[in-house]
Design an enzyme around this catalytic site. Structure first.
Site, mmCIF file in Angstrom:
data_model
loop_
_atom_site.group_PDB
_atom_site.id
_atom_site.type_symbol
_atom_site.label_atom_id
_atom_site.label_comp_id
_atom_site.label_asym_id
_atom_site.label_seq_id
_atom_site.Cartn_x
_atom_site.Cartn_y
_atom_site.Cartn_z
ATOM 1 C CD GLN A 164 -2.701 1.181 2.509
ATOM 2 O OE1 GLN A 164 -3.701 0.473 2.556
ATOM 3 N NE2 GLN A 164 -2.319 1.941 3.516
ATOM 4 C CD GLU A 206 -2.411 7.746 2.309
ATOM 5 O OE1 GLU A 206 -1.192 7.784 2.560
ATOM 6 O OE2 GLU A 206 -3.232 7.210 3.051
ATOM 7 C CE LYS A 337 -4.210 4.828 9.807
ATOM 8 N NZ LYS A 337 -4.542 3.597 9.057
HETATM 9 C C1 2PG Z 1 -2.891 3.246 6.496
HETATM 10 C C2 2PG Z 1 -3.665 4.440 6.006
HETATM 11 C C3 2PG Z 1 -2.760 5.544 5.555
HETATM 12 P P1 2PG Z 1 -6.154 4.150 5.297
HETATM 13 O O1 2PG Z 1 -3.241 2.094 6.204
HETATM 14 O O2 2PG Z 1 -1.951 3.394 7.262
HETATM 15 O O3 2PG Z 1 -1.840 5.103 4.565
HETATM 16 O O4 2PG Z 1 -4.584 4.092 5.003
HETATM 17 O O5 2PG Z 1 -6.452 5.516 5.825
HETATM 18 O O6 2PG Z 1 -6.815 3.855 3.982
HETATM 19 O O7 2PG Z 1 -6.434 3.092 6.325
HETATM 20 MG MG MG Z 2 -1.630 1.181 7.537
#
Ligand code: 2PG
Ligand code: MG
Length: 435
Positions: A164, A206, A337
């Site tokens: 990713q 992103e 997060k």
């Molecule tokens: C992650 C995030 C940011 P997402 O997996 O760390 O890259 O992705 O916000 O889609 O979960």
């Molecule tokens: Mg991640």
């Protein structure tokens, strides 16, 4: 007294053009603050529920119910509360929902309200948000090491490659500004290389270059070439960091690699990651296995003690999950997060649990973002050593990097985390004591 007088919600738009929730908080003294909820694409199953309306509008992603909940449930719960008492504010939001996973109010409504209150309290106290956070959470502020995406993949680029996030960190930089400047050259060099090969096709969700590669290794080789073209020696000042987001690759217990047309069991998949880290200067790997595989995560962490093994979907910013991961030796770093947790207090509890065990913490944005810069302040205020907000292009990303640049002017170079979060990795052992 910084009493909360009004809490209101509205629908605004995120960086994928999808609806999201903004909350505005007004205090009795006239101070105000607002914040916007982000949204993930590759989400952990244990995250706070991102409440969407379903139905036909905007592919079912409208947020009417969450916006309404701000007025009907969150405002009555917060009216009269001291905005500087974030713990009480978040406890009230928790209680108003009552489910633990925010499935009633929506994690999107909850997180926007929780963050907006902090902005209002900081305004009332006439201090920047990062300083307010450092004060109320009793943390030592510092300027984080940025972790910046060069190629986007996985769920952020229609699975064009499996991995990713292909990211770089510049632990050998002596300031935040220098870390961004070095990364800007690498990002530019990577774009040039893609263009020369006729593979430049814009950017992923992103802001990282769209990953037109033959294989995951091809992406890693191109990243190394970009670092070299930028005048750096890979592994010296600059290291690579990967978010595998492996839950997304996991089918029936095996890991499906689309480009390589192979399906690997967990042992062979971990062997492949270890082969990559032998061939490339990788200092950090996030979510190397599925969120369900505690044994796989513990195994990978035990076999790779000299890199950061970061839990994202695996830990979902949950202090209890962090505690159990510490107990079984799974991961050695936490991705923080706020919207996974649902409130700032819950996210800070997870950060503190990780930091107390000597883990690194990385405050992170989501793939669906906005101009909101709350997490830039949170990362500085908590003294979390690292910050991940995606790539180096697109305004929702640069808003955060630029905010840290402004904040950093209040700090000395000695307050920049630089390579300290990587001290226990091979990079720290080789270069940590002074480049
Ligand atoms: C992650 C995030 C940011 P997402 O997996 O760390 O890259 O992705 O916000 O889609 O979960
Ligand atoms: Mg991640």
């Amino acid at each position: 007294m910084r009493e909360i007088a009004r809490v209101s919600g509205r629908r605004v738009w995120d960086s994928r053009g999808r609806p999201t929730v903004e909350v505005e908080v007004a205090l009795r003294d006239g101070s105000a603050g607002r914040a916007i909820a982000p949204a993930g694409a590759s989400c952990g199953s244990g995250e706070a529920i991102d409440l969407r309306d379903g139905g036909r509008s905007f592919g079912g992603l409208d947020v009417t119910r969450a916006v309404v909940a701000v007025g009907t449930d969150i405002e009555p719960a917060l009216r009269g509360v001291d905005a500087a008492d974030q713990a009480l504010v978040d406890a009230r939001i928790d209680a108003a929902d009552g489910t633990g996973d925010f499935s009633v109010l929506g994690g999107n409504a909850a997180v926007a309200a929780s963050l907006a209150v902090g902005h209002a309290a900081a305004a009332a106290r006439k201090m920047p948000l990062w300083a307010h956070y450092a004060d109320i959470f009793q943390t030592a502020p510092s300027i984080p090491l940025p972790e910046i995406q060069i190629f986007g993949g996985g769920a952020h680029a229609a699975r064009r490659v499996d991995v990713q996030d292909f990211m770089v960190m510049v632990p050998g930089a002596s300031s935040f500004d220098e870390a961004l400047a070095v990364t800007a050259e690498i990002y530019r060099a990577a774009g040039e290389i893609m263009s020369e090969r006729g593979q430049l096709q814009g950017v992923a969700d992103e802001g990282g270059w769209w990953p037109v590669f033959e294989s995951n290794e091809d992406a890693l080789e191109t990243l190394v070439a970009a670092i070299e073209r930028a005048g750096e020696v890979p592994g010296e000042r600059v290291v690579i960091s990967l978010d595998i987001a492996a839950t997304q690759l996991c089918v029936d217990g095996g890991y499906q690699l689309v480009l390589e047309e192979s399906r690997l069991d967990e042992t062979r998949f971990l062997d492949l990651l270890e082969e990559w880290r032998r061939r490339f200067p990788i200092a950090a790997i996030e979510d190397p296995v599925s969120e369900k595989s505690v044994a796989g995560m513990a195994n990978f962490t035990r076999r790779n003690p000299d890199i950061q093994v970061i839990g994202d979907d695996f830990l979902v910013t949950d202090a209890r999950r962090v505690e159990s991961a510490i107990a079984c030796g799974a991961c050695n770093a936490l991705l923080v997060k706020v919207n996974q947790a649902g409130t700032v207090s819950r996210a800070v509890a997870a950060h503190k649990a990780a930091a107390a065990a000597g883990w690194g913490t990385i405050v992170s944005a989501r793939s669906g973002e906005s101009e909101d810069v709350s997490i830039a302040h949170l990362s500085v205020g908590l003294g979390a050593g690292q910050l991940k907000v995606g790539s180096f292009a697109r305004g929702e990303r640069t808003a955060k990097w630029n905010e840290v640049l402004r904040i950093a002017e209040h700090f000395g170079d000695g307050d920049f985390a630089a390579g300290a979060p990587l001290a226990s990795t091979w990079w720290g052992k080789r270069y940590g004591s002074g480049l």
